[in-house]
Design a protein around this motif. Sequence first.
Motif, short mmCIF file in Angstrom:
data_model
loop_
_atom_site.label_atom_id
_atom_site.label_comp_id
_atom_site.label_asym_id
_atom_site.label_seq_id
_atom_site.Cartn_x
_atom_site.Cartn_y
_atom_site.Cartn_z
N ILE A 17 0.87 -1.19 0.00
CA ILE A 17 0.00 0.00 0.00
C ILE A 17 0.90 1.23 0.00
O ILE A 17 1.61 1.50 0.97
CB ILE A 17 -0.94 0.01 1.23
CG1 ILE A 17 -1.81 -1.25 1.26
CG2 ILE A 17 -1.81 1.27 1.22
CD1 ILE A 17 -2.71 -1.34 2.49
N GLN A 18 0.92 1.95 -1.12
CA GLN A 18 1.71 3.19 -1.19
C GLN A 18 0.98 4.37 -0.56
O GLN A 18 1.60 5.29 -0.03
CB GLN A 18 2.04 3.53 -2.66
CG GLN A 18 3.04 2.60 -3.32
CD GLN A 18 2.38 1.40 -3.95
OE1 GLN A 18 1.19 1.42 -4.29
NE2 GLN A 18 3.15 0.32 -4.13
N SER A 19 -0.35 4.34 -0.61
CA SER A 19 -1.15 5.41 -0.02
C SER A 19 -2.50 4.86 0.36
O SER A 19 -3.08 4.08 -0.41
CB SER A 19 -1.33 6.56 -1.01
OG SER A 19 -2.20 7.54 -0.49
N GLU A 31 -6.04 9.29 -1.51
CA GLU A 31 -5.69 8.38 -2.60
C GLU A 31 -5.45 6.98 -2.06
O GLU A 31 -4.75 6.83 -1.03
CB GLU A 31 -4.44 8.86 -3.34
CG GLU A 31 -4.60 10.19 -4.07
CD GLU A 31 -4.46 11.39 -3.15
OE1 GLU A 31 -4.03 11.18 -1.98
OE2 GLU A 31 -4.80 12.50 -3.56
N ASN A 33 -3.57 3.96 -3.31
CA ASN A 33 -2.61 3.48 -4.30
C ASN A 33 -2.01 2.18 -3.79
O ASN A 33 -1.39 2.15 -2.71
CB ASN A 33 -1.50 4.50 -4.55
CG ASN A 33 -2.05 5.80 -5.12
OD1 ASN A 33 -3.10 5.82 -5.77
ND2 ASN A 33 -1.34 6.90 -4.87
N VAL A 34 -2.21 1.09 -4.55
CA VAL A 34 -1.75 -0.23 -4.14
C VAL A 34 -1.08 -0.94 -5.31
O VAL A 34 -1.26 -0.58 -6.49
CB VAL A 34 -2.94 -1.09 -3.62
CG1 VAL A 34 -3.55 -0.47 -2.37
CG2 VAL A 34 -3.99 -1.27 -4.70
N SER A 35 -0.32 -1.96 -4.98
CA SER A 35 0.29 -2.82 -6.01
C SER A 35 0.49 -4.21 -5.41
O SER A 35 0.43 -4.39 -4.18
CB SER A 35 1.63 -2.25 -6.48
OG SER A 35 2.53 -2.15 -5.40
N TRP A 43 -9.68 -6.67 -6.40
CA TRP A 43 -9.22 -5.77 -5.32
C TRP A 43 -10.43 -5.29 -4.54
O TRP A 43 -11.46 -4.93 -5.10
CB TRP A 43 -8.50 -4.53 -5.88
CG TRP A 43 -7.15 -4.78 -6.48
CD1 TRP A 43 -6.85 -4.99 -7.80
CD2 TRP A 43 -5.92 -4.81 -5.77
NE1 TRP A 43 -5.51 -5.14 -7.99
CE2 TRP A 43 -4.89 -5.03 -6.73
CE3 TRP A 43 -5.54 -4.69 -4.43
CZ2 TRP A 43 -3.55 -5.14 -6.40
CZ3 TRP A 43 -4.21 -4.78 -4.10
CH2 TRP A 43 -3.22 -5.01 -5.06
N PRO A 57 -7.29 -0.40 -8.89
CA PRO A 57 -6.23 0.56 -8.57
C PRO A 57 -5.93 1.46 -9.76
O PRO A 57 -5.99 1.00 -10.91
CB PRO A 57 -5.04 -0.33 -8.24
CG PRO A 57 -5.63 -1.68 -7.93
CD PRO A 57 -6.84 -1.80 -8.80
N ASN A 58 -5.60 2.75 -9.53
CA ASN A 58 -5.68 3.36 -8.20
C ASN A 58 -6.96 4.17 -8.10
O ASN A 58 -7.54 4.55 -9.14
CB ASN A 58 -4.47 4.24 -7.97
CG ASN A 58 -3.20 3.40 -7.79
OD1 ASN A 58 -3.20 2.49 -7.00
ND2 ASN A 58 -2.15 3.72 -8.55
N THR A 59 -7.41 4.47 -6.88
CA THR A 59 -8.68 5.16 -6.70
C THR A 59 -8.56 6.13 -5.52
O THR A 59 -7.50 6.30 -4.94
CB THR A 59 -9.81 4.15 -6.47
OG1 THR A 59 -11.08 4.83 -6.50
CG2 THR A 59 -9.66 3.44 -5.12
N THR A 60 -9.65 6.75 -5.16
CA THR A 60 -9.71 7.62 -3.98
C THR A 60 -10.90 7.23 -3.13
O THR A 60 -11.85 6.59 -3.62
CB THR A 60 -9.84 9.09 -4.37
OG1 THR A 60 -11.04 9.27 -5.14
CG2 THR A 60 -8.63 9.57 -5.19
#
Length: 373
Positions: A17-19, A31, A33-35, A43, A57-60
């Motif tokens: 999880i980046q954000s 935000e 933001n995942v990978s 997801w 991904p990605n969403t808010t």
Amino acid sequence: MNTDYAALDITPPTITIQSPTNATYSRTNIELNVSANEPIHTWQYSLNGAANVSFTPNTTFTAPEGANSIVVTANDTAGNRNTATVYFTIDTIPPTVRIDSPTNITYAQASVWVNVTLNENSGSATVQLDGAANYSLTNFSGNWNYQLTGLSDGGHTVRIHANDSVGNMNSTQTVSFTVDATPPTITIQSPTNTTYQATYFNLNFTAVDALSGVAWTGYSLDGGPNVTSGNTTLYENANGSHRITVYANDSIGHMNSNTVYFTLKPLAIFLGLATDQWSYGRGNRVTITANVTNSDNVSRNNLKVNFLVWDPNAVLVHNDTVQVPNLNPGDSKSVFTRFTLSSNATLGNYTVKAKLFDPVKTYDIKGTGFQVA
């Protein structure tokens, strides 16, 4: 016969999880933001334990104020499932500011402490003075302070700018106050540094304090005790050198003084003053006698005595001017005035003044008194 075997995938995906991160955000729109380390079939995320929401991904997403957690779920193409969780905080509310000092009063000095209480212990706070210069406040466990110095007399306004650790600002709190570091200004019009040919003198002065106002005035004659007074006349003083000091206090305690040195050297013509008795009843007749002495070497033939009598309420009840007979050098003659007290005369102490004068100057003033009981 050849047989092909497919590899079996039983390993769940690794989620990054980046954000959001484990941080505080000053906005509610976040935000997501995942990978993952492999292709993901599905997801989903759950915010604060709510139902899963599918996303690409990605969403808010929108998070509420305060502490939050988000759980991200990933299913790979083989049906392996994994989750990852991040905790974060939403803070969109600026700090609460309470100005403890200054308050809306008048300060007697040119240095004033700014003391502010915030409901958050981090961030920064500044004070803006009169819409111009800004000064950083020092934080002591939520109490922020700074000492303003060199303030000019007059009105001032401070505004507090408070930022929390994520940049929320509160700059709505202001307070106005006044500085009066200057004592009253005293100007003595009379007496002046000169010689007066009399045993009396007029004390005339002005005391001004534009900001706080003058609360008290008084004088000390020749180092004697302070006497509360405004403009007045001081009678029957000794011949020779004198000094008078006028004092004034403003309403916040500043005192100032001004001193004048002068000399009293009466002329050789003077009078004595007496009533025929000390105590009278209503309806009695009062006799006041003035004895005029000419110690000069010149004859006097145009002297008069003005008699004035005031009741205990400072109401003038008698005013009579009497011609003094011709006075040769060394002569001493008496003149008098009489009046009858009314049947309803005010009880108490009466004040008597007699002024010896001619058309050119006043030679002497004497005072006495009596009571009506």
